[in-house]
Design an enzyme around this catalytic site. Structure first.
Site, mmCIF file in Angstrom:
data_model
loop_
_atom_site.group_PDB
_atom_site.id
_atom_site.type_symbol
_atom_site.label_atom_id
_atom_site.label_comp_id
_atom_site.label_asym_id
_atom_site.label_seq_id
_atom_site.Cartn_x
_atom_site.Cartn_y
_atom_site.Cartn_z
ATOM 1 N N GLY A 1 6.215 10.057 100.516
ATOM 2 C CA GLY A 1 6.992 9.094 99.745
ATOM 3 C C GLY A 1 6.764 7.729 100.355
ATOM 4 N N GLU A 2 7.756 6.889 100.297
ATOM 5 C CA GLU A 2 7.651 5.580 100.932
ATOM 6 C C GLU A 2 8.462 5.590 102.214
ATOM 7 O OE1 GLU A 2 5.999 2.790 100.871
ATOM 8 O OE2 GLU A 2 4.780 3.898 99.427
ATOM 9 N N SER A 3 7.772 5.411 103.358
ATOM 10 C CA SER A 3 8.493 5.532 104.623
ATOM 11 C C SER A 3 9.515 4.413 104.810
ATOM 12 C CB SER A 3 7.516 5.551 105.805
ATOM 13 O OG SER A 3 6.698 4.398 105.779
ATOM 14 N N CYS B 1 2.472 12.733 105.434
ATOM 15 C CA CYS B 1 2.260 11.343 105.051
ATOM 16 C C CYS B 1 3.403 10.464 105.562
ATOM 17 C CB CYS B 1 2.095 11.277 103.525
ATOM 18 S SG CYS B 1 1.504 9.712 102.925
ATOM 19 N N ARG C 1 -0.306 2.792 109.050
ATOM 20 C CA ARG C 1 0.149 2.930 107.672
ATOM 21 C C ARG C 1 -0.922 2.474 106.702
ATOM 22 N NH1 ARG C 1 5.385 0.396 105.842
ATOM 23 N NH2 ARG C 1 4.654 1.570 104.057
ATOM 24 N N ILE D 1 -3.009 9.994 99.390
ATOM 25 C CA ILE D 1 -2.431 8.977 98.520
ATOM 26 C C ILE D 1 -1.965 7.833 99.385
ATOM 27 C CG2 ILE D 1 -0.690 8.523 96.766
ATOM 28 C CD1 ILE D 1 -2.169 10.754 95.748
ATOM 29 N N ARG D 2 -2.635 6.702 99.337
ATOM 30 C CA ARG D 2 -2.288 5.545 100.177
ATOM 31 C C ARG D 2 -1.970 6.051 101.581
ATOM 32 N NH1 ARG D 2 -0.052 0.662 98.154
ATOM 33 N NH2 ARG D 2 1.545 0.926 99.738
ATOM 34 N N HIS E 1 -1.351 15.637 101.424
ATOM 35 C CA HIS E 1 -0.202 16.245 100.763
ATOM 36 C C HIS E 1 -0.468 17.672 100.324
ATOM 37 C CE1 HIS E 1 2.114 12.517 100.383
ATOM 38 N NE2 HIS E 1 0.944 11.935 100.269
ATOM 39 N N GLU F 1 1.685 19.686 99.517
ATOM 40 C CA GLU F 1 2.646 20.056 98.479
ATOM 41 C C GLU F 1 2.151 19.697 97.087
ATOM 42 O OE1 GLU F 1 2.916 17.558 100.506
ATOM 43 O OE2 GLU F 1 4.053 15.870 99.703
#
Lengths: 252, 310
Positions: free
Chosen positions: A46-48, A78, A108, A142-143, A202, A204
């Protein structure tokens, strides 16, 4: 056995779905008290920065650090890996709070923005020897961050080659604490230290559940029989929106 | 090849992935990482930093928020790429930007400067009244708006990797967004219980591709992440959209047109995470100052952006 999944933001539903496929119950964790009821924890992608802000609001950081210190198994994917790292490079202005515990430096958004996101087959010898299956794993980046360096106690489970003419992500307003963040030819993408597991990709988002079963084995080794026989999974939210979220498909 | 007498069907990649360079899974993957989050409209790097500090999971970079586009009128186009680059350099979270419907060159430019998602938006003036962009031709993922299930599936077949409801942007009035979410969810509920043989006619009535309608039926939900958008102005609005079944929320004019953007942004982020906990919702709704004034949609003179495209 009950595995906690930090449910502040991000792909927690995907992790719970993967656990369900393996027959294990995943419980959403939003408050510190809920951590007492689980013996292992997954911190999803997600977004940390978002997760850090929400964790501050819920006063989760002390409880999370305690959880890690007690030696309970924790897996960060991630953004989750960024949470667990002792040091993060490429943070936003003002920095972000970390849980810490994993002796490594993580960068990051190492590979860049969404255009640079990719899928790649990475070689996972350790996973294949423990879980069987093919020697490679389809990693979805992903990023994604990357682990630049690790401490002596950290085991590297997978790495990924970086093209040598790649321009490193950097910006004048983002704090880069390393003087020369040259990663060399490869960056590390999966690590294990004691009961802490970290992957920058990821699992998942794929149908391959080997990483989840690898983590569950780690959790089972530590888990004791007696105290988890009566599991009170915290107060269920009173009667509102009890329908579980339906899973998104996995695009092969 | 031409002489061999073999004809390639669906060669342009609209149905099958002919190249592995930008698989659909990677496009949807970023949206899956945004689930449970709030995406805020920002017009300056300072606003972008405020949004990041408040816990936004991404920002939408534009020159004018929808409320201003409404009040100022004129033609609304893609923002100046320099502004978008400045915003991109000021935050570490994903940055999205809007392109006009059908304007594939604006999308190409946005892809070239490296935005993380392109929003093919009805809030901007339409560039093509008949066609949307063929989003399969791009490496950058797209998010598109919808009012009902048929529209959502049409956009997905065109290549959208994320869907949002259109709502009525810039009005601060959540009634249209609720209408659109209920329409999509309602149709999915009907579909789930439908006899398989009836799906052909249902797909025809909805003007949606049959294969996606069947996929939706089997999954029980849209095959991509679905966010709510259009008129969300308070934490209660955001939690309402989450409880109705959305995966996350876009907040446009609602944050920076309010009295205290910093507090309101943070409150909306917390509301989306704790959407089913009324105690926390009550706590974060207290003392937020003025919400954006908004527009009552009973007035016929208000232009309905949502009806601009099908």
């Amino acid at each position: 056995m009950v595995v906690g999944v930090l449910a502040l933001q991000g792909s927690f539903n995907e992790h719970i779905a993967a656990l369900r496929r393996l027959g294990v119950k995943g419980v959403e964790i939003r408050k510190p008290e809920q951590l007492d009821n689980v013996s292992s924890l997954i911190i999803p992608g997600g977004e940390s920065t978002t997760m850090a802000k929400l964790a501050e609001f819920h006063k989760l950081f002390p409880a999370l650090r305690e959880f890690v210190k007690m030696g309970k198994p924790v897996w960060g994917t991630c953004a989750g890996l960024i949470f667990l790292a002792d040091k993060a490079v490429g943070q936003k202005l003002g920095g972000q709070e970390l849980v810490g515990g994993l002796d490594c430096t993580v960068h990051r958004n190492f590979f860049g923005s969404q255009i640079q996101s990719f899928e790649a087959d990475i070689s996972v010898p350790e996973l294949a020897s423990k879980e069987g299956g093919p020697e490679t794993f389809r990693g979805v980046f992903i990023r994604a961050p990357a682990v630049l360096e690790v401490g002596p106690e950290v085991e590297v489970l997978a790495d990924y080659p970086v093209p040598s003419n790649k321009v490193l992500y950097s910006s004048s307003t983002v704090e880069i604490q390393e003087e020369n963040s040259t990663p060399g030819e490869k960056v590390i993408v999966a690590v294990k230290q004691g009961n802490l597991l970290g992957t920058v990709f990821h699992p998942e988002l794929t149908a391959d559940t080997r990483w989840h079963s690898y983590f569950l084995k780690m959790a089972r080794e530590v888990g004791d029989g007696a105290s988890s026989s009566i599991v009170v999974v915290g107060e269920e939210d009173p009667g509102l929106n009890q329908q579980p979220k339906i899973d998104l498909p996995v695009f092969q | 090849m031409a002489d061999s007498g073999v004809v390639t069907v669906y060669g342009n990649g609209a149905i099958y992935e002919t190249t592995k360079k930008s698989p659909f899974s990677v496009k949807v993957g970023l949206a899956q990482m945004l689930r449970g989050g709030v995406i805020m409209d920002v017009v300056t790097p300072e606003q972008a930093r405020i949004a990041e500090e408040a816990g936004a999971c991404a920002v939408m970079a534009l020159e004018r928020v929808p409320a201003d586009i409404r009040s100022q009128g004129g033609v609304a186009r893609m923002s100046d790429p320099q502004l978008i680059k400045q915003i991109k350099n000021s935050v570490t979270i994903p940055v999205m930007a809007k392109a006009r419907i059908g304007h594939f060159v604006e999308a190409q430019i946005l892809e070239a400067i490296g935005v993380d998602y392109v929003d093919e938006s009805e809030v901007l003036t339409l560039a093509d009244e008949q066609n949307h962009i063929n989003k399969h031709n791009f490496r950058v993922p797209f998010v598109c708006g919808c009012r009902n299930l048929g529209e959502a599936l049409r956009r997905i077949r065109e290549g959208a990797a994320m869907i949002r409801t259109k709502g009525e942007a810039g009005t601060g009035n959540v009634v249209e967004a609720v209408r659109h979410v209920r329409s999509v969810m309602g149709d999915i509920r009907v579909l789930r219980n439908m006899d398989d043989d009836e799906v052909f006619t249902f797909a025809k009535k909805m003007a949606a591709p049959y294969d996606l309608v069947m996929q939706t039926k089997q999954l029980g939900r849209l095959p991509v992440v679905q966010f709510a958008a259009g008129g969300v102005a308070t934490p209660a609005d955001a939690a309402l959209m989450m409880q109705l079944g959305c995966d996350g929320v876009f907040v446009g004019s609602g944050v920076f047109k309010s009295g205290d953007p910093v507090r309101r942004a943070r409150a909306i982020v917390q509301a989306v995470t704790n959407y089913s906990d009324p105690d926390i919702l009550a706590e974060v709704s207290c003392g937020l100052g003025e919400a954006m004034v908004g527009i009552n949609l009973n007035d016929d003179k208000v232009e309905r952006y949502a009806n601009r495209s099908e």
